[in-house]
Write a protein that holds these residues in place. Structure first.
Motif, PDB file in Angstrom:
ATOM      1  N   TYR A  75       0.799  17.760  -8.552  1.00 28.64           N
ATOM      2  CA  TYR A  75       0.709  17.481 -10.071  1.00 28.64           C
ATOM      3  C   TYR A  75       1.416  16.390 -10.575  1.00 28.64           C
ATOM      4  O   TYR A  75       1.947  15.739  -9.746  1.00 28.64           O
ATOM      5  CB  TYR A  75       1.272  18.960 -10.720  1.00 28.64           C
ATOM      6  CG  TYR A  75       2.642  19.191 -10.249  1.00 28.64           C
ATOM      7  CD1 TYR A  75       2.874  20.247  -9.225  1.00 28.64           C
ATOM      8  CD2 TYR A  75       3.865  18.570 -10.973  1.00 28.64           C
ATOM      9  CE1 TYR A  75       4.245  20.737  -8.719  1.00 28.64           C
ATOM     10  CE2 TYR A  75       5.044  19.162 -10.680  1.00 28.64           C
ATOM     11  CZ  TYR A  75       5.238  20.040  -9.690  1.00 28.64           C
ATOM     12  OH  TYR A  75       6.583  20.489  -9.254  1.00 28.64           O
ATOM     13  N   ARG A 180      -0.119  24.176 -13.580  1.00 26.74           N
ATOM     14  CA  ARG A 180       0.699  23.554 -14.624  1.00 26.74           C
ATOM     15  C   ARG A 180       0.146  22.975 -15.592  1.00 26.74           C
ATOM     16  O   ARG A 180      -1.151  22.268 -15.126  1.00 26.74           O
ATOM     17  CB  ARG A 180       2.037  22.944 -14.258  1.00 26.74           C
ATOM     18  CG  ARG A 180       2.781  23.607 -13.090  1.00 26.74           C
ATOM     19  CD  ARG A 180       3.452  22.697 -11.962  1.00 26.74           C
ATOM     20  NE  ARG A 180       3.868  23.365 -10.924  1.00 26.74           N
ATOM     21  CZ  ARG A 180       5.227  23.668 -10.949  1.00 26.74           C
ATOM     22  NH1 ARG A 180       5.970  23.336 -11.669  1.00 26.74           N
ATOM     23  NH2 ARG A 180       5.757  24.422  -9.866  1.00 26.74           N
ATOM     24  N   ASP A 245       5.101  19.369 -16.667  1.00 18.96           N
ATOM     25  CA  ASP A 245       5.044  19.888 -15.383  1.00 18.96           C
ATOM     26  C   ASP A 245       5.892  21.340 -15.111  1.00 18.96           C
ATOM     27  O   ASP A 245       5.631  21.926 -14.184  1.00 18.96           O
ATOM     28  CB  ASP A 245       5.412  18.874 -14.198  1.00 18.96           C
ATOM     29  CG  ASP A 245       6.760  17.989 -14.353  1.00 18.96           C
ATOM     30  OD1 ASP A 245       7.095  17.976 -15.570  1.00 18.96           O
ATOM     31  OD2 ASP A 245       7.629  18.672 -13.571  1.00 18.96           O
ATOM     32  N   ASN A 246       6.413  21.630 -16.243  1.00 19.67           N
ATOM     33  CA  ASN A 246       7.232  22.815 -16.292  1.00 19.67           C
ATOM     34  C   ASN A 246       6.599  23.848 -17.319  1.00 19.67           C
ATOM     35  O   ASN A 246       7.414  24.691 -17.551  1.00 19.67           O
ATOM     36  CB  ASN A 246       8.792  22.823 -16.588  1.00 19.67           C
ATOM     37  CG  ASN A 246       9.404  21.834 -15.368  1.00 19.67           C
ATOM     38  OD1 ASN A 246       8.904  21.901 -14.112  1.00 19.67           O
ATOM     39  ND2 ASN A 246      10.277  21.250 -15.448  1.00 19.67           N
ATOM     40  N   ASP A 255      10.552  27.458 -13.757  1.00 14.20           N
ATOM     41  CA  ASP A 255      11.353  26.486 -13.600  1.00 14.20           C
ATOM     42  C   ASP A 255      12.701  26.710 -14.340  1.00 14.20           C
ATOM     43  O   ASP A 255      12.876  25.959 -15.543  1.00 14.20           O
ATOM     44  CB  ASP A 255      10.753  25.116 -13.940  1.00 14.20           C
ATOM     45  CG  ASP A 255      10.094  24.749 -12.669  1.00 14.20           C
ATOM     46  OD1 ASP A 255      10.098  25.415 -11.682  1.00 14.20           O
ATOM     47  OD2 ASP A 255       9.444  23.489 -12.498  1.00 14.20           O
TER      48      ASP A 255
HETATM   49 MG    MG Z   1       9.537  21.588 -12.035  1.00 12.20          MG
END
Ligand code: MG
Ligand code: AMP
Length: 466
Positions: A75, A180, A245-246, A255
Protein backbone atom coordinates in the motif's frame (compact mmCIF):
# COMPACT_ATOMS: atom_id res chain seq x y z
CA UNK A 1 -3.98 -32.05 19.67
CA UNK A 2 -3.83 -31.18 16.01
CA UNK A 3 -4.46 -27.70 14.83
CA UNK A 4 -7.23 -27.49 12.30
CA UNK A 5 -7.00 -24.03 10.80
CA UNK A 6 -9.02 -23.81 7.59
CA UNK A 7 -7.25 -20.83 6.03
CA UNK A 8 -8.08 -19.44 2.63
CA UNK A 9 -6.20 -16.68 0.77
CA UNK A 10 -8.60 -14.80 -1.49
CA UNK A 11 -6.45 -11.64 -1.73
CA UNK A 12 -3.86 -13.33 -3.93
CA UNK A 13 -6.49 -13.73 -6.67
CA UNK A 14 -6.20 -9.96 -7.21
CA UNK A 15 -2.86 -10.63 -8.84
CA UNK A 16 0.84 -10.31 -8.09
CA UNK A 17 0.86 -6.50 -8.03
CA UNK A 18 -1.07 -6.58 -4.75
CA UNK A 19 1.32 -8.53 -2.54
CA UNK A 20 4.60 -10.30 -2.07
CA UNK A 21 4.60 -13.95 -1.01
CA UNK A 22 6.78 -14.02 2.06
CA UNK A 23 7.54 -16.43 4.88
CA UNK A 24 8.06 -15.20 8.41
CA UNK A 25 11.57 -15.13 9.84
CA UNK A 26 11.74 -17.89 12.45
CA UNK A 27 12.21 -16.87 16.08
CA UNK A 28 14.44 -18.47 18.71
CA UNK A 29 12.17 -19.42 21.57
CA UNK A 30 8.46 -18.70 21.10
CA UNK A 31 6.29 -18.62 24.16
CA UNK A 32 2.56 -17.94 24.30
CA UNK A 33 1.91 -14.88 26.47
CA UNK A 34 -1.78 -14.17 25.90
CA UNK A 35 -4.45 -16.07 24.01
CA UNK A 36 -7.90 -14.61 23.39
CA UNK A 37 -9.86 -17.81 23.84
CA UNK A 38 -13.28 -16.25 23.29
CA UNK A 39 -12.15 -14.75 19.98
CA UNK A 40 -10.54 -18.05 18.96
CA UNK A 41 -13.83 -19.87 19.56
CA UNK A 42 -15.83 -17.23 17.67
CA UNK A 43 -13.53 -17.85 14.71
CA UNK A 44 -14.18 -21.57 14.97
CA UNK A 45 -10.64 -22.25 16.26
CA UNK A 46 -9.87 -24.55 19.14
CA UNK A 47 -7.98 -22.65 21.87
CA UNK A 48 -6.29 -25.86 23.05
CA UNK A 49 -4.95 -26.49 19.57
CA UNK A 50 -3.64 -22.95 19.37
CA UNK A 51 -1.77 -23.58 22.64
CA UNK A 52 -0.20 -26.78 21.27
CA UNK A 53 3.35 -26.73 19.84
CA UNK A 54 1.82 -26.71 16.37
CA UNK A 55 -0.37 -23.73 17.25
CA UNK A 56 2.54 -21.86 18.78
CA UNK A 57 4.64 -22.51 15.66
CA UNK A 58 1.94 -20.86 13.58
CA UNK A 59 1.40 -17.88 15.91
CA UNK A 60 5.14 -17.20 16.07
CA UNK A 61 5.71 -17.53 12.34
CA UNK A 62 7.97 -20.55 12.85
CA UNK A 63 5.72 -22.66 10.65
CA UNK A 64 3.73 -21.31 7.69
CA UNK A 65 0.09 -22.28 7.22
CA UNK A 66 -0.33 -25.71 5.64
CA UNK A 67 -2.36 -24.37 2.72
CA UNK A 68 -0.33 -21.55 1.20
CA UNK A 69 2.42 -19.01 1.70
CA UNK A 70 1.74 -15.94 3.85
CA UNK A 71 1.81 -12.61 2.04
CA UNK A 72 2.88 -9.04 2.69
CA UNK A 73 0.32 -6.59 1.27
CA UNK A 74 1.46 -3.47 -0.55
CA UNK A 75 0.00 0.00 0.00
CA UNK A 76 0.96 3.68 -0.06
CA UNK A 77 -0.25 6.57 2.05
CA UNK A 78 -0.14 10.11 3.30
CA UNK A 79 1.85 10.13 6.52
CA UNK A 80 1.31 13.36 8.47
CA UNK A 81 0.15 14.87 5.20
CA UNK A 82 3.31 13.88 3.27
CA UNK A 83 2.98 11.42 0.41
CA UNK A 84 4.72 8.03 0.65
CA UNK A 85 4.31 6.21 -2.66
CA UNK A 86 5.57 2.90 -1.31
CA UNK A 87 4.59 1.46 2.04
CA UNK A 88 3.23 -1.99 2.77
CA UNK A 89 3.44 -4.69 5.40
CA UNK A 90 6.97 -4.03 6.60
CA UNK A 91 6.61 -6.06 9.76
CA UNK A 92 3.38 -7.94 9.17
CA UNK A 93 2.23 -10.96 7.20
CA UNK A 94 -1.22 -12.10 6.22
CA UNK A 95 -1.45 -15.81 7.07
CA UNK A 96 -4.83 -16.07 5.39
CA UNK A 97 -8.54 -15.74 6.04
CA UNK A 98 -11.07 -17.70 8.05
CA UNK A 99 -14.71 -17.90 7.06
CA UNK A 100 -17.21 -17.58 9.90
CA UNK A 101 -20.96 -17.05 10.10
CA UNK A 102 -20.10 -13.38 10.85
CA UNK A 103 -18.06 -13.05 7.68
CA UNK A 104 -14.48 -13.40 6.50
CA UNK A 105 -11.59 -12.41 8.77
CA UNK A 106 -7.92 -11.87 8.04
CA UNK A 107 -5.42 -13.53 10.36
CA UNK A 108 -2.24 -11.48 10.38
CA UNK A 109 1.05 -11.70 12.25
CA UNK A 110 2.56 -8.36 13.30
CA UNK A 111 6.25 -8.35 14.16
CA UNK A 112 7.06 -11.42 12.08
CA UNK A 113 10.23 -10.16 10.36
CA UNK A 114 11.40 -8.31 7.31
CA UNK A 115 9.57 -8.09 3.99
CA UNK A 116 10.31 -6.20 0.75
CA UNK A 117 8.35 -3.29 2.30
CA UNK A 118 10.44 -3.01 5.48
CA UNK A 119 12.57 -0.11 4.23
CA UNK A 120 15.08 0.43 7.06
CA UNK A 121 12.97 -1.35 9.67
CA UNK A 122 13.81 -4.67 11.27
CA UNK A 123 10.34 -6.12 10.72
CA UNK A 124 9.99 -6.77 14.42
CA UNK A 125 7.91 -5.51 17.31
CA UNK A 126 8.71 -5.39 20.97
CA UNK A 127 6.51 -6.45 23.83
CA UNK A 128 5.31 -2.91 24.68
CA UNK A 129 3.37 -2.07 21.50
CA UNK A 130 2.17 -5.67 21.20
CA UNK A 131 0.62 -5.54 24.67
CA UNK A 132 -0.75 -2.04 24.05
CA UNK A 133 -2.52 -3.17 20.88
CA UNK A 134 -3.76 -6.36 22.55
CA UNK A 135 -5.24 -4.51 25.53
CA UNK A 136 -6.60 -1.45 23.74
CA UNK A 137 -8.09 -3.17 20.69
CA UNK A 138 -9.89 -5.69 22.89
CA UNK A 139 -11.12 -2.89 25.16
CA UNK A 140 -12.46 -1.04 22.11
CA UNK A 141 -14.31 -4.19 21.08
CA UNK A 142 -15.79 -4.58 24.55
CA UNK A 143 -16.98 -0.97 24.39
CA UNK A 144 -18.71 -1.72 21.09
CA UNK A 145 -16.33 0.16 18.77
CA UNK A 146 -15.61 -1.46 15.38
CA UNK A 147 -11.99 -2.58 15.56
CA UNK A 148 -9.41 -5.12 14.56
CA UNK A 149 -9.02 -7.74 17.29
CA UNK A 150 -6.12 -9.41 19.05
CA UNK A 151 -6.00 -13.20 19.00
CA UNK A 152 -2.61 -13.85 20.58
CA UNK A 153 0.60 -12.34 21.83
CA UNK A 154 3.73 -14.47 21.60
CA UNK A 155 7.16 -13.72 23.02
CA UNK A 156 9.92 -14.46 20.52
CA UNK A 157 12.75 -15.13 22.97
CA UNK A 158 14.78 -12.59 21.00
CA UNK A 159 15.71 -9.00 21.73
CA UNK A 160 14.57 -6.06 19.64
CA UNK A 161 16.75 -2.97 19.54
CA UNK A 162 14.95 0.35 19.99
CA UNK A 163 16.18 3.11 22.35
CA UNK A 164 17.48 0.06 24.16
CA UNK A 165 17.07 -3.69 23.79
CA UNK A 166 13.57 -4.95 24.60
CA UNK A 167 11.97 -8.40 24.56
CA UNK A 168 10.52 -9.13 21.12
CA UNK A 169 6.91 -10.19 20.56
CA UNK A 170 4.43 -10.99 17.81
CA UNK A 171 0.76 -10.06 17.78
CA UNK A 172 -1.82 -12.07 15.89
CA UNK A 173 -4.30 -9.54 14.58
CA UNK A 174 -7.75 -10.37 13.29
CA UNK A 175 -9.43 -7.90 10.94
CA UNK A 176 -12.40 -7.91 8.61
CA UNK A 177 -9.71 -7.00 6.07
CA UNK A 178 -6.50 -5.00 5.89
CA UNK A 179 -7.53 -2.90 2.88
CA UNK A 180 -6.69 0.72 3.58
CA UNK A 181 -7.30 4.07 1.90
CA UNK A 182 -3.59 3.77 1.09
CA UNK A 183 -4.16 0.52 -0.81
CA UNK A 184 -6.28 2.42 -3.33
CA UNK A 185 -3.78 5.28 -3.37
CA UNK A 186 -0.96 2.88 -4.25
CA UNK A 187 -2.63 1.80 -7.49
CA UNK A 188 -4.00 5.25 -8.34
CA UNK A 189 -0.48 6.67 -8.14
CA UNK A 190 0.60 4.07 -10.71
CA UNK A 191 -2.36 4.80 -13.03
CA UNK A 192 -3.30 1.16 -12.64
CA UNK A 193 -7.03 1.40 -13.33
CA UNK A 194 -7.31 -2.34 -13.81
CA UNK A 195 -6.06 -2.90 -10.27
CA UNK A 196 -8.35 -0.17 -8.94
CA UNK A 197 -11.34 -1.86 -10.56
CA UNK A 198 -10.39 -5.23 -9.15
CA UNK A 199 -9.73 -3.86 -5.66
CA UNK A 200 -13.04 -1.97 -5.68
CA UNK A 201 -14.94 -5.09 -6.65
CA UNK A 202 -13.11 -7.09 -3.98
CA UNK A 203 -13.76 -4.49 -1.26
CA UNK A 204 -17.43 -4.17 -2.19
CA UNK A 205 -17.95 -7.90 -2.11
CA UNK A 206 -16.22 -8.26 1.21
CA UNK A 207 -17.52 -5.21 3.09
CA UNK A 208 -20.42 -3.53 1.33
CA UNK A 209 -22.23 -6.10 -0.83
CA UNK A 210 -25.25 -3.78 -1.14
CA UNK A 211 -23.23 -0.89 -2.56
CA UNK A 212 -22.36 -0.50 -6.23
CA UNK A 213 -19.27 0.70 -8.03
CA UNK A 214 -16.61 3.14 -6.83
CA UNK A 215 -19.20 5.84 -5.95
CA UNK A 216 -21.09 3.32 -3.84
CA UNK A 217 -17.88 2.24 -2.15
CA UNK A 218 -16.92 5.84 -1.43
CA UNK A 219 -20.27 6.61 0.20
CA UNK A 220 -20.17 3.42 2.23
CA UNK A 221 -16.69 4.21 3.58
CA UNK A 222 -17.70 7.83 4.29
CA UNK A 223 -20.67 6.60 6.33
CA UNK A 224 -18.63 3.98 8.20
CA UNK A 225 -15.82 6.39 9.07
CA UNK A 226 -18.22 9.13 10.20
CA UNK A 227 -19.76 6.70 12.67
CA UNK A 228 -16.41 5.33 13.76
CA UNK A 229 -14.77 8.67 14.48
CA UNK A 230 -17.84 9.95 16.35
CA UNK A 231 -17.66 6.78 18.44
CA UNK A 232 -13.97 7.44 19.24
CA UNK A 233 -14.81 11.00 20.24
CA UNK A 234 -17.55 9.84 22.58
CA UNK A 235 -15.01 7.72 24.46
CA UNK A 236 -12.18 10.25 24.57
CA UNK A 237 -10.11 8.06 22.25
CA UNK A 238 -7.23 9.58 20.30
CA UNK A 239 -5.98 7.39 17.48
CA UNK A 240 -2.77 9.35 17.20
CA UNK A 241 -1.64 8.37 13.71
CA UNK A 242 -4.54 8.80 11.28
CA UNK A 243 -2.39 8.48 8.19
CA UNK A 244 -4.28 7.29 5.11
CA UNK A 245 -2.48 3.94 5.39
CA UNK A 246 -4.00 3.57 8.86
CA UNK A 247 -7.61 4.09 7.78
CA UNK A 248 -9.38 0.83 6.99
CA UNK A 249 -11.99 0.59 4.24
CA UNK A 250 -14.00 -1.73 6.50
CA UNK A 251 -14.62 1.04 9.06
CA UNK A 252 -12.72 -0.82 11.77
CA UNK A 253 -10.23 1.01 13.95
CA UNK A 254 -6.79 -0.17 12.84
CA UNK A 255 -3.17 0.36 13.89
CA UNK A 256 -2.91 1.01 17.57
CA UNK A 257 0.44 2.77 17.68
CA UNK A 258 0.57 5.92 19.74
CA UNK A 259 -3.15 5.87 20.59
CA UNK A 260 -4.47 6.87 24.00
CA UNK A 261 -7.61 7.61 25.96
CA UNK A 262 -7.77 11.06 27.50
CA UNK A 263 -7.77 11.38 31.24
CA UNK A 264 -8.41 15.09 31.93
CA UNK A 265 -10.54 16.59 29.18
CA UNK A 266 -8.77 18.94 26.89
CA UNK A 267 -9.85 19.11 23.25
CA UNK A 268 -6.36 19.73 21.89
CA UNK A 269 -4.85 16.70 23.58
CA UNK A 270 -2.05 14.96 21.70
CA UNK A 271 -0.04 12.01 23.03
CA UNK A 272 1.95 10.78 20.07
CA UNK A 273 5.64 11.55 20.34
CA UNK A 274 5.85 12.02 16.57
CA UNK A 275 2.81 14.31 16.23
CA UNK A 276 4.65 17.54 16.94
CA UNK A 277 2.15 19.77 15.11
CA UNK A 278 -0.94 18.28 16.75
CA UNK A 279 -2.27 17.15 13.37
CA UNK A 280 -4.00 14.19 14.99
CA UNK A 281 -5.14 15.87 18.22
CA UNK A 282 -8.44 14.77 19.75
CA UNK A 283 -10.43 17.64 18.25
CA UNK A 284 -8.86 17.30 14.79
CA UNK A 285 -9.95 13.72 14.17
CA UNK A 286 -13.18 14.41 12.29
CA UNK A 287 -11.54 16.95 10.05
CA UNK A 288 -8.66 14.58 9.32
CA UNK A 289 -11.15 11.78 8.65
CA UNK A 290 -12.74 13.99 5.98
CA UNK A 291 -9.36 14.80 4.49
CA UNK A 292 -8.46 11.11 4.28
CA UNK A 293 -11.77 10.35 2.57
CA UNK A 294 -11.04 13.06 0.00
CA UNK A 295 -7.81 11.16 -0.73
CA UNK A 296 -9.85 7.99 -1.22
CA UNK A 297 -12.14 9.86 -3.61
CA UNK A 298 -9.21 11.12 -5.67
CA UNK A 299 -7.74 7.63 -5.79
CA UNK A 300 -11.05 6.28 -7.11
CA UNK A 301 -11.56 9.11 -9.60
CA UNK A 302 -9.86 7.36 -12.56
CA UNK A 303 -12.45 4.58 -12.37
CA UNK A 304 -15.36 6.95 -11.68
CA UNK A 305 -15.07 8.53 -15.10
CA UNK A 306 -12.31 11.02 -14.40
CA UNK A 307 -12.80 14.77 -14.06
CA UNK A 308 -16.47 14.65 -14.91
CA UNK A 309 -17.06 12.72 -11.72
CA UNK A 310 -15.48 15.36 -9.50
CA UNK A 311 -18.72 17.17 -8.52
CA UNK A 312 -20.48 13.98 -7.47
CA UNK A 313 -17.45 12.57 -5.70
CA UNK A 314 -17.03 15.87 -3.86
CA UNK A 315 -20.64 15.80 -2.77
CA UNK A 316 -20.22 12.28 -1.45
CA UNK A 317 -17.11 13.23 0.51
CA UNK A 318 -18.87 16.32 1.86
CA UNK A 319 -21.66 14.08 3.13
CA UNK A 320 -19.14 13.12 5.81
CA UNK A 321 -19.82 16.36 7.68
CA UNK A 322 -23.53 15.74 8.27
CA UNK A 323 -23.07 12.03 8.84
CA UNK A 324 -20.41 12.78 11.45
CA UNK A 325 -22.49 15.51 13.08
CA UNK A 326 -25.49 13.19 13.35
CA UNK A 327 -23.40 10.35 14.74
CA UNK A 328 -21.72 12.74 17.19
CA UNK A 329 -25.07 14.04 18.45
CA UNK A 330 -26.42 10.50 18.81
CA UNK A 331 -23.31 9.32 20.72
CA UNK A 332 -23.03 12.30 23.05
CA UNK A 333 -26.81 12.39 23.36
CA UNK A 334 -26.69 8.80 24.60
CA UNK A 335 -23.94 9.76 27.05
CA UNK A 336 -26.37 12.31 28.50
CA UNK A 337 -29.31 9.89 28.36
CA UNK A 338 -31.14 11.74 25.58
CA UNK A 339 -32.78 9.13 23.40
CA UNK A 340 -34.05 11.65 20.86
CA UNK A 341 -31.06 14.00 20.70
CA UNK A 342 -31.05 16.48 17.84
CA UNK A 343 -28.90 19.42 16.78
CA UNK A 344 -30.89 21.46 19.30
CA UNK A 345 -29.09 19.51 22.03
CA UNK A 346 -25.65 20.48 20.80
CA UNK A 347 -25.40 23.47 23.16
CA UNK A 348 -26.14 21.17 26.13
CA UNK A 349 -23.33 18.87 24.98
CA UNK A 350 -20.77 21.53 24.13
CA UNK A 351 -21.50 23.59 27.26
CA UNK A 352 -20.74 20.58 29.45
CA UNK A 353 -17.55 19.90 27.49
CA UNK A 354 -16.59 23.55 27.89
CA UNK A 355 -16.99 23.34 31.67
CA UNK A 356 -15.05 20.08 31.73
CA UNK A 357 -12.19 21.65 29.75
CA UNK A 358 -12.12 24.61 32.13
CA UNK A 359 -11.99 22.27 35.13
CA UNK A 360 -9.74 19.71 33.42
CA UNK A 361 -12.34 17.20 34.53
CA UNK A 362 -11.64 13.54 33.88
CA UNK A 363 -13.49 12.72 30.64
CA UNK A 364 -14.58 9.19 31.51
CA UNK A 365 -15.29 9.73 35.20
CA UNK A 366 -17.34 12.88 34.64
CA UNK A 367 -19.82 11.07 32.40
CA UNK A 368 -19.79 8.00 34.61
CA UNK A 369 -20.50 10.10 37.70
CA UNK A 370 -23.53 11.61 35.93
CA UNK A 371 -24.61 8.04 35.11
CA UNK A 372 -24.21 6.87 38.70
CA UNK A 373 -25.87 9.97 40.14
CA UNK A 374 -22.81 11.62 41.70
CA UNK A 375 -21.81 15.23 41.24
CA UNK A 376 -18.52 15.19 39.30
CA UNK A 377 -17.85 18.91 39.81
CA UNK A 378 -19.23 19.94 43.20
CA UNK A 379 -17.26 23.20 43.28
CA UNK A 380 -18.36 24.51 39.89
CA UNK A 381 -21.26 26.95 39.74
CA UNK A 382 -21.27 26.68 35.97
CA UNK A 383 -21.73 22.94 36.32
CA UNK A 384 -24.60 23.39 38.79
CA UNK A 385 -26.39 25.63 36.29
CA UNK A 386 -25.73 23.16 33.48
CA UNK A 387 -27.02 20.29 35.66
CA UNK A 388 -30.37 22.02 36.03
CA UNK A 389 -30.75 22.36 32.27
CA UNK A 390 -29.80 18.73 31.82
CA UNK A 391 -32.20 17.42 34.46
CA UNK A 392 -35.01 19.26 32.70
CA UNK A 393 -34.47 16.83 29.80
CA UNK A 394 -35.18 13.82 32.13
CA UNK A 395 -32.19 11.71 31.15
CA UNK A 396 -32.51 7.97 30.66
CA UNK A 397 -29.97 6.48 33.09
CA UNK A 398 -30.24 3.03 31.54
CA UNK A 399 -29.12 4.44 28.22
CA UNK A 400 -26.26 6.32 29.89
CA UNK A 401 -25.00 3.16 31.57
CA UNK A 402 -24.45 1.66 28.09
CA UNK A 403 -22.72 4.74 26.70
CA UNK A 404 -20.42 5.74 29.55
CA UNK A 405 -17.77 3.17 30.44
CA UNK A 406 -16.52 2.99 34.01
CA UNK A 407 -13.24 1.44 32.93
CA UNK A 408 -11.10 2.48 29.99
CA UNK A 409 -7.52 1.48 29.18
CA UNK A 410 -5.81 4.36 30.90
CA UNK A 411 -2.33 5.10 29.71
CA UNK A 412 -0.64 4.80 33.10
CA UNK A 413 -2.22 1.37 33.58
CA UNK A 414 -1.03 0.21 30.18
CA UNK A 415 2.48 1.46 30.96
CA UNK A 416 2.36 -0.32 34.30
CA UNK A 417 1.27 -3.55 32.57
CA UNK A 418 4.05 -3.22 29.99
CA UNK A 419 6.73 -2.59 32.60
CA UNK A 420 5.59 -5.58 34.63
CA UNK A 421 5.57 -7.76 31.50
CA UNK A 422 9.09 -6.69 30.58
CA UNK A 423 10.11 -7.64 34.13
CA UNK A 424 8.46 -11.04 33.65
CA UNK A 425 4.96 -10.71 35.11
CA UNK A 426 1.82 -10.73 32.99
CA UNK A 427 -0.42 -10.38 36.05
CA UNK A 428 -1.17 -6.63 35.65
CA UNK A 429 -1.84 -7.04 31.89
CA UNK A 430 -4.18 -9.94 32.53
CA UNK A 431 -5.98 -8.15 35.35
CA UNK A 432 -6.40 -5.02 33.23
CA UNK A 433 -7.67 -7.01 30.24
CA UNK A 434 -10.18 -8.88 32.37
CA UNK A 435 -11.60 -5.68 33.82
CA UNK A 436 -11.71 -4.04 30.38
CA UNK A 437 -13.79 -6.90 29.06
CA UNK A 438 -16.65 -5.44 31.15
CA UNK A 439 -16.28 -1.68 30.73
CA UNK A 440 -19.91 -0.83 31.52
CA UNK A 441 -20.31 -3.30 34.35
CA UNK A 442 -16.89 -3.50 35.95
CA UNK A 443 -16.00 -6.48 38.13
CA UNK A 444 -15.68 -6.01 41.87
CA UNK A 445 -12.22 -5.16 43.05
CA UNK A 446 -11.43 -3.09 39.95
CA UNK A 447 -12.18 0.31 41.55
CA UNK A 448 -8.51 1.35 41.40
CA UNK A 449 -8.57 0.95 37.60
CA UNK A 450 -11.17 3.71 37.40
CA UNK A 451 -8.89 6.31 38.94
CA UNK A 452 -7.08 8.89 36.85
CA UNK A 453 -3.30 8.92 37.20
CA UNK A 454 -1.61 10.55 40.18
CA UNK A 455 0.62 13.41 39.03
CA UNK A 456 3.70 11.17 39.08
CA UNK A 457 1.88 8.49 37.06
CA UNK A 458 0.83 10.74 34.18
CA UNK A 459 2.07 9.48 30.81
CA UNK A 460 2.83 12.48 28.63
CA UNK A 461 3.68 10.80 25.35
CA UNK A 462 3.06 7.55 23.57
CA UNK A 463 5.30 6.07 20.92
CA UNK A 464 4.57 4.58 17.55
CA UNK A 465 4.14 0.85 17.62
CA UNK A 466 7.56 -0.02 16.33
MG1 MG B 1 0.13 1.31 9.78
P1 AMP C 1 2.80 2.64 11.02
O1 AMP C 1 3.16 4.07 11.24
O2 AMP C 1 3.05 1.81 12.22
O3 AMP C 1 1.43 2.50 10.48
O4 AMP C 1 3.80 2.07 9.92
C1 AMP C 1 4.09 2.76 8.74
C2 AMP C 1 4.93 1.92 7.81
O5 AMP C 1 6.18 1.59 8.41
C3 AMP C 1 4.30 0.61 7.40
O6 AMP C 1 4.63 0.36 6.06
C4 AMP C 1 4.96 -0.38 8.31
O7 AMP C 1 4.99 -1.68 7.78
C5 AMP C 1 6.37 0.18 8.41
N1 AMP C 1 7.04 -0.22 9.66
C6 AMP C 1 6.78 0.20 10.91
N2 AMP C 1 7.57 -0.40 11.81
C7 AMP C 1 8.39 -1.22 11.12
C8 AMP C 1 9.47 -2.11 11.48
N3 AMP C 1 9.85 -2.29 12.73
N4 AMP C 1 10.07 -2.77 10.48
C9 AMP C 1 9.70 -2.62 9.20
N5 AMP C 1 8.71 -1.81 8.80
C10 AMP C 1 8.06 -1.11 9.74
Amino acid sequence: MTLHLPLTQSYTALGPRFFHAQEAEPVAAPELLLLNEALARSLGLDPEALKSPEGLALLSGNAPPAQHSPIAQVYAGHQFGGWSPQLGDGRALLLGEVETPQGTFDIQLKGSGRTPYSRNGDGRAWLGPVLREFIVSEAMHAMGVPTTRALAAVATGERVQRERAYPGAILTRVASSHIRVGTFQYFAARNDTEALEALTAYALKRHYPDAEGPMGLLSAVVAAQAKLIAHWMSLGFIHGVMNTDNMAISGQTIDYGPCAFMDGYHPQTVYSSIDRMGRYAYDQQAQIGGWNLAQLASALLPIMGGEEAIPEATERVNAFRDAYQNAYIARFGAKLGLSDATADDLPLITDLLGIMAEEEADFTNTFRALTEGHNPLPDSLAFAAWHGRWQARTPDLQMMAQANPAIIPRNHRIEEAIQAAVAGSLAPATRLSEALARPYDPPEGSEDLRLPPEPHEVVQTTFCGT
